[in-house]
Design an enzyme around this catalytic site. Structure first.
Site, PDB file in Angstrom:
ATOM      1  N   GLY A 216      59.840  61.926  49.256  1.00 35.29           N
ATOM      2  CA  GLY A 216      61.352  61.778  48.854  1.00 35.29           C
ATOM      3  C   GLY A 216      61.426  61.599  47.482  1.00 35.29           C
ATOM      4  O   GLY A 216      60.555  61.793  46.848  1.00 35.29           O
ATOM      5  N   GLY A 218      62.261  59.768  43.725  1.00 34.51           N
ATOM      6  CA  GLY A 218      61.985  58.118  43.311  1.00 34.51           C
ATOM      7  C   GLY A 218      60.545  58.210  42.459  1.00 34.51           C
ATOM      8  O   GLY A 218      59.905  58.830  42.715  1.00 34.51           O
ATOM      9  N   GLU A 239      62.447  67.881  52.376  1.00 29.76           N
ATOM     10  CA  GLU A 239      63.802  68.311  52.389  1.00 29.76           C
ATOM     11  C   GLU A 239      63.987  68.646  50.695  1.00 29.76           C
ATOM     12  O   GLU A 239      64.651  69.734  50.655  1.00 29.76           O
ATOM     13  CB  GLU A 239      64.693  67.260  52.573  1.00 29.76           C
ATOM     14  CG  GLU A 239      64.635  65.923  51.764  1.00 29.76           C
ATOM     15  CD  GLU A 239      65.439  64.970  52.105  1.00 29.76           C
ATOM     16  OE1 GLU A 239      66.056  64.908  53.331  1.00 29.76           O
ATOM     17  OE2 GLU A 239      65.804  63.873  51.210  1.00 29.76           O
ATOM     18  N   LEU A 314      65.281  49.793  49.347  1.00 31.13           N
ATOM     19  CA  LEU A 314      65.490  48.731  48.511  1.00 31.13           C
ATOM     20  C   LEU A 314      65.400  47.267  49.024  1.00 31.13           C
ATOM     21  O   LEU A 314      65.082  46.285  48.235  1.00 31.13           O
ATOM     22  CB  LEU A 314      67.020  48.710  48.212  1.00 31.13           C
ATOM     23  CG  LEU A 314      67.674  49.901  47.681  1.00 31.13           C
ATOM     24  CD1 LEU A 314      69.201  50.082  47.750  1.00 31.13           C
ATOM     25  CD2 LEU A 314      67.212  50.173  46.219  1.00 31.13           C
ATOM     26  N   GLY A 337      67.676  62.004  54.131  1.00 29.90           N
ATOM     27  CA  GLY A 337      66.465  62.497  55.221  1.00 29.90           C
ATOM     28  C   GLY A 337      65.649  61.323  55.462  1.00 29.90           C
ATOM     29  O   GLY A 337      64.670  61.842  56.080  1.00 29.90           O
ATOM     30  N   LYS A 362      64.618  42.273  39.868  1.00 24.70           N
ATOM     31  CA  LYS A 362      65.177  41.341  38.577  1.00 24.70           C
ATOM     32  C   LYS A 362      64.017  40.441  37.942  1.00 24.70           C
ATOM     33  O   LYS A 362      64.218  39.241  38.014  1.00 24.70           O
ATOM     34  CB  LYS A 362      66.400  40.752  39.045  1.00 24.70           C
ATOM     35  CG  LYS A 362      67.667  41.545  39.555  1.00 24.70           C
ATOM     36  CD  LYS A 362      68.798  40.616  39.743  1.00 24.70           C
ATOM     37  CE  LYS A 362      69.911  41.721  40.032  1.00 24.70           C
ATOM     38  NZ  LYS A 362      71.168  40.911  40.180  1.00 24.70           N
TER      39      LYS A 362
END
Length: 432
Positions: A216, A218, A239, A314, A337, A362
């Site tokens: 993916g 990132g 993908e 996340l 996907g 954070k």
């Protein structure tokens, strides 16, 4: 005689003139990312005040075009299938619409009319001698839309590669053509820091020679790629093809020789990367671009033995539910996907599905491993599909584990500052 070349000349027009083909109420399908047609979307933006209730549907917008404007949303409105930087603020404010979806199912939804497709705007390669264009930067759901639409407008650009696979459109299918010669938009690799590198090292240890990869987008997935250069005979069924995968081809780690399904071929549905990547794609028999209902179908992708899926989230709760696409109720991205390939890896003989995330957000003030997901969080990977979860503190294997076992595994890879609090809350919930 209507040769392909004659038809090309007959259908050639300007982007401004092509807007005459769009009617009020139409839905315009635009492919993923850099496959979007900038000249056409710019012309649409310029003329947006002349339209009423036109929608632009796309899984990932990368260009910030003028029609992305809350003041003219009644004229031309964006419909996101996945949010990115260009559309996220509009989605959170409510003037960009959102259609929940699994990427693999979008072509079928278009075929069935569940997602309307009256018009298609897409980038395309120059036409070959037989009258075919390639939309290899994004076959995704666009091939299905071309078969369905009343109007198909291609923006022909010599910088778009002529890729192989099910991504070819004949001149007879095209309503109008516009030409452009600007470089295809380039998208750089995400920033990779020490946390991403630590996570990547854990994942890389689980990837055997001969595995087939889905990677993916990132920082963490790309960090994994950097840890795989010493591997042998890796395959690709994914993908998105990007520069990370290209680097594995260049160093010899990816050969596709040991793939049992479509051996010798890299399979993808869209491209997102550099000009170097786009040149690599041009008439390269090693690579095929297919629609998402082929590349992302869990049954088909799962036919690859030893399929390794690497995707980011996340937030994850102690049950194993992944909130990968929203911050509470505020939309951030989309399912894309992720669910498709987690399920595909679970089906694959020897397959492994990895969900990766830093332990905190954070500046270490918030734990991304939580007792329960924040109210309104969109669940992307379910508790029933989750397999491996990886943070910079280790690996939790959840598949086949009880709720209590899952909680212990996840707490063990949480940031040390939050482990006592997570344990206490798990006990209050009668999980532990």
């Amino acid at each position: 005689m209507s040769t392909p070349q004659n038809l090309y000349r007959q259908k050639l027009t300007s982007a401004a003139e092509a807007m005459r083909l769009v009617c009020d109420g139409d839905s315009i399908i635009v492919p993923t990312g850099v496959a979007e047609a900038p000249s056409l979307l710019t012309a649409l933006s310029t003329q947006r005040h002349h339209f009423r209730d036109v929608k632009v549907s796309q899984i990932l917008a990368v260009g910030k075009y003028g029609y992305l404007d809350p003041e003219t949303a009644a004229n031309v409105r964006h419909v996101a299938l996945f949010f990115g930087a260009a559309t996220r603020a509009g989605g959170q404010a409510g003037w960009v619409d959102f259609i929940p979806n699994n990427f693999s199912e979008v072509p079928t939804q278009i075929e069935r009319g569940q997602i309307p497709a009256q018009v298609v705007f897409s980038m395309a390669s120059p036409m070959d001698e037989k009258g075919y264009f390639a939309i290899g930067l994004g076959a995704d759901y666009t091939m299905a839309a071309i078969a369905k639409a009343r109007v198909v407008v291609l923006e022909v650009n010599p910088n778009v590669p002529f890729a192989y696979g099910d991504c070819h459109v004949h001149i007879s299918q095209v309503t109008a053509l516009v030409e452009s010669s600007e470089p295809v938009r380039e998208v750089g690799l995400p920033t990779i820091g020490p946390v991403q590198t630590a996570i990547a090292q854990y994942v890389a240890d689980f990837i055997d020679d001969g595995s087939t990869l889905q990677i993916g987008y990132g920082g963490i997935p790309d960090a994994v790629v950097m840890q795989l250069t010493h591997k042998h005979d890796l395959g690709i069924h994914t993908e998105m093809i990007g520069d990370g995968i290209l680097s594995l081809v260049e160093c010899g780690a990816v050969t596709n020789r040991r793939k049992n399904y479509l051996p010798g071929k890299m399979i993808a549905t869209f491209a997102l990367g550099s000009e170097k990547l786009y040149r690599f794609m041009h008439r390269n028999p090693m690579l095929e671009i297919h629609p998402a209902n082929f590349t992302n179908d869990p049954m088909l992708a799962g036919m690859n033995d030893n399929l390794v899926a690497i995707n980011a989230t996340l937030q994850i709760d102690l049950l194993g539910q992944c909130g990968s696409e929203s911050l509470g109720y505020a939309p951030f991205s989309g399912t894309g996907g992720q669910s498709d390939f987690v399920r595909a890896a679970n089906r694959s003989r020897g397959g492994k599905a990895f969900i990766v995330l830093p332990s905190t957000a954070k500046n270490d003030t918030i734990s991304r491993i939580v007792p329960i997901l924040a109210p309104g969080t969109h669940v992307s990977t379910s508790k029933n599909d989750i397999n491996y979860v990886v943070t910079e503190y280790g690996v939790a294997q959840l598949r086949g584990k009880s709720v209590a076992q899952r909680a212990r595994e996840l707490i063990s890879i949480a940031h040390p500052a939050f482990r006592s609090e997570l344990t206490e809350k798990a006990q209050r919930m009668n999980v532990l």
